[in-house]
Motif scaffolding. Sequence first.
Motif, short mmCIF file in Angstrom:
data_model
loop_
_atom_site.label_atom_id
_atom_site.label_comp_id
_atom_site.label_asym_id
_atom_site.label_seq_id
_atom_site.Cartn_x
_atom_site.Cartn_y
_atom_site.Cartn_z
N ASN A 1 1.92 6.59 -6.81
CA ASN A 1 0.85 7.53 -7.15
C ASN A 1 1.31 8.97 -6.95
O ASN A 1 1.03 9.85 -7.78
CB ASN A 1 -0.39 7.23 -6.30
CG ASN A 1 -1.59 8.03 -6.73
OD1 ASN A 1 -1.71 8.38 -7.90
ND2 ASN A 1 -2.49 8.31 -5.80
N ASP A 2 2.03 9.23 -5.85
CA ASP A 2 2.53 10.59 -5.59
C ASP A 2 3.55 11.02 -6.65
O ASP A 2 3.61 12.19 -7.02
CB ASP A 2 3.17 10.65 -4.19
CG ASP A 2 2.14 10.51 -3.08
OD1 ASP A 2 0.94 10.71 -3.38
OD2 ASP A 2 2.53 10.19 -1.94
N THR B 1 3.80 9.75 -9.86
CA THR B 1 3.28 9.77 -11.23
C THR B 1 2.31 10.92 -11.48
O THR B 1 2.12 11.31 -12.64
CB THR B 1 2.58 8.45 -11.58
OG1 THR B 1 1.56 8.19 -10.62
CG2 THR B 1 3.55 7.30 -11.63
N ALA B 2 1.71 11.46 -10.45
CA ALA B 2 0.76 12.56 -10.65
C ALA B 2 1.43 13.75 -11.33
O ALA B 2 0.91 14.28 -12.33
CB ALA B 2 0.12 12.95 -9.33
N ILE C 1 2.41 1.67 -3.47
CA ILE C 1 1.41 2.17 -4.44
C ILE C 1 1.16 3.65 -4.21
O ILE C 1 1.06 4.43 -5.15
CB ILE C 1 0.11 1.33 -4.34
CG1 ILE C 1 0.36 -0.06 -4.91
CG2 ILE C 1 -1.03 2.03 -5.08
CD1 ILE C 1 -0.79 -1.03 -4.69
N ASN C 2 1.04 4.04 -2.92
CA ASN C 2 0.84 5.47 -2.63
C ASN C 2 2.04 6.30 -3.09
O ASN C 2 1.88 7.41 -3.62
CB ASN C 2 0.59 5.69 -1.13
CG ASN C 2 -0.79 5.20 -0.72
OD1 ASN C 2 -1.69 5.13 -1.54
ND2 ASN C 2 -0.95 4.87 0.56
N THR D 1 0.84 -1.20 0.00
CA THR D 1 0.00 0.00 0.00
C THR D 1 0.87 1.25 0.00
O THR D 1 0.60 2.21 -0.74
CB THR D 1 -0.93 -0.01 1.22
OG1 THR D 1 -1.72 -1.20 1.21
CG2 THR D 1 -1.84 1.20 1.23
#
Length: 159
Positions: free
Chosen positions: A44-45, A47-48, A40-41, A37
């Motif tokens: 995500n941080d 790739t934004a 993944i977070n 998790t």
Amino acid sequence: MSGGEIAALVAAGAFLMLVLVLAVPILRLRHTVDAATRAINDINDRTAPLLGNVNTTIEEVNTALGQVHTTLDGVNLQLAKVDTITGHAQSVTANVANLATVVAAAAANPLVKVAAFGYGVRRAASARRHADEEREVRTTLKQRRKAARAARKAGQATG
């Protein structure tokens, strides 16, 4: 305690042992899930902002493609004008070729006659020049023969 109660107590103990044995892998699995998790977070941080940059780049590319499209439209208009000019030039060239053919046909017959006349005059002048030279050579040869005969006759008369 009866036999059924003992069997239930043994089954409850076995179930408790099973739960305790399975609790350790489940706790470890929870740590793995927590790590996944977090990963993944983190992804995500990260790739934004990249996706925001990709969107900006795509917008700029679309703008550039719009400019290229406008430029190509202008080029196509110019090519259409060049095609028209080329068609007119082709028409003018065909007209000039036809005119040259007509002039050549009209001038060819008199020019051929003038050329033939000039050739005949040159040929006659050349023949006349050669005839004059041949006459001179013959005259010279005759005079030499007469002189040689006269010299022989004079040599026979004295001898």
